[in-house]
Motif scaffolding. Structure first.
Motif, PDB file in Angstrom:
ATOM      1  N   TRP A 127      47.402  15.600  10.864  1.00 52.35           N
ATOM      2  CA  TRP A 127      47.656  16.800  11.659  1.00 52.35           C
ATOM      3  C   TRP A 127      47.696  16.531  13.150  1.00 52.35           C
ATOM      4  O   TRP A 127      48.196  17.358  13.926  1.00 52.35           O
ATOM      5  N   TYR A 128      47.158  15.394  13.560  1.00 49.50           N
ATOM      6  CA  TYR A 128      47.204  15.060  14.986  1.00 49.50           C
ATOM      7  C   TYR A 128      48.642  14.990  15.496  1.00 49.50           C
ATOM      8  O   TYR A 128      48.917  15.144  16.694  1.00 49.50           O
ATOM      9  N   ARG A 129      49.588  14.772  14.597  1.00 49.65           N
ATOM     10  CA  ARG A 129      50.991  14.649  14.984  1.00 49.65           C
ATOM     11  C   ARG A 129      51.525  15.927  15.645  1.00 49.65           C
ATOM     12  O   ARG A 129      52.478  15.857  16.437  1.00 49.65           O
ATOM     13  N   VAL A 130      50.950  17.088  15.336  1.00 49.72           N
ATOM     14  CA  VAL A 130      51.484  18.341  15.880  1.00 49.72           C
ATOM     15  C   VAL A 130      51.298  18.422  17.386  1.00 49.72           C
ATOM     16  O   VAL A 130      51.997  19.196  18.065  1.00 49.72           O
ATOM     17  N   ILE A 131      50.366  17.654  17.951  1.00 48.22           N
ATOM     18  CA  ILE A 131      50.167  17.657  19.396  1.00 48.22           C
ATOM     19  C   ILE A 131      50.569  16.322  20.030  1.00 48.22           C
ATOM     20  O   ILE A 131      51.126  16.288  21.128  1.00 48.22           O
ATOM     21  N   THR A 132      50.308  15.198  19.338  1.00 47.62           N
ATOM     22  CA  THR A 132      50.687  13.903  19.926  1.00 47.62           C
ATOM     23  C   THR A 132      52.193  13.779  20.098  1.00 47.62           C
ATOM     24  O   THR A 132      52.670  13.136  21.043  1.00 47.62           O
TER      25      THR A 132
END
Length: 292
Positions: A127-132
């Motif tokens: 889920w970190y991909r949604v901001i990174t």
């Protein structure tokens, strides 16, 4: 038809300017330049009179005017984006690069701009991909990061000064998450990166601010219209991210700039939280569709 707003000291003069201290409308003859915006003669006199308590200057959204550099957050955002682009160049890798494959946005197994399959994604718990993904750019295309950072400076810096750091940070990150939600929902298998989704949120907020201040909106509407046209006609551009960021940023800005003074903080942060929750909910729906 909108009701005309007139100067509180000259009722016969229409105006779109408000005192940054008391927020009453003032005409050009009454406005006194301040560190942020303008003040009315009464507030200036009260501040200079030692018998009165000095009123803390406020931004147009009611927040406190931060000490120091009024463009600090925008400069930090630009610095982070550029630094990560340099990391992409240093790390390298096939296709669009190792960093983008690891931190770019897609739901499940996606494809990079070169057609290579990339597995992992939000559906696999990343889920970190949604901001990174909002801080990464094409390492082989300097125009991608160059254009985005110039736009961030031109649009973001003035907006940060007018609404304050706290509101600006919330606006930027919620816009970025709104863009990610739209991508996961509408293009879940396409690897997406770039700050443009968040920047489109700043475009929407700028339009709301200009409407609130009763400025001529034609310049921002023309600029926004051209960017939207570009989003739908230029190959490789994620119109999903642009639309998602624009909608999220506009909604947050409406809550921030049109909140009533009596319940200002509640309405402002309540609206921001509602847009954030809606974005997260859409992400959940998108991922559930992919996994099912």
């Amino acid at each position: 038809m909108d009701q005309a707003v007139c100067c509180y000291r000259h009722p016969d003069r229409e105006t779109g300017i408000r005192c940054t201290r008391c927020e009453r409308p003032i005409c050009t003859a009454c406005m006194v330049s301040a560190s942020v915006g303008f003040q009315c003669p009464q507030c200036v006199a009260r501040a200079n009179d030692s018998s009165h308590r000095v009123t803390q200057p406020r931004t147009v959204s009611g927040g406190r005017v931060s000490a120091g550099d009024p463009f600090l957050v925008t400069k930090i955002l630009i610095a982070v984006n550029v630094a990560l682009w340099l990391v992409e160049l240093a790390v390298g890798g096939g296709g669009n690069g190792t960093v983008v494959d690891k931190y770019g946005l897609f739901a499940a197994c996606g494809h990079d701009p070169f057609g290579n399959q990339v597995c992992g994604g939000a559906a696999d718990g990343e889920w970190y991909r949604v901001i990174t993904s909002a801080f990464l750019h094409e390492r082989t295309n300097p125009l991608h990061i160059g254009f985005n950072m110039l736009t961030l400076w031109w649009i973001g810096a003035p907006l940060e000064q007018r609404i304050g750091r706290a509101h600006y940070i919330a606006l930027y990150f919620v816009s970025a998450l709104g863009a990610s939600a739209a991508v996961l929902l509408l293009a879940p298998d396409t690897l997406t990166i770039g700050a443009s989704g968040a920047i489109f949120g700043l475009f929407g907020a700028t339009a709301v601010y200009m409407r609130r201040a009763r400025y001529d909106m034609r310049p921002i509407l023309i600029l926004l219209g051209l960017n939207i046209l570009f989003s739908f006609t230029w190959s490789g551009v994620s119109w999903q991210a642009h639309v998602g960021g624009l909608v999220a940023g506009t909604l947050v800005a409406i809550g921030m700039l049109y909140a009533p003074r009596e319940r200002r903080s509640l309405v402002q942060w309540g609206t921001t939280a509602a847009v954030l929750v809606a974005s997260l909910a859409l992400m959940g729906v998108a991922v559930s569709q992919v996994t099912s």
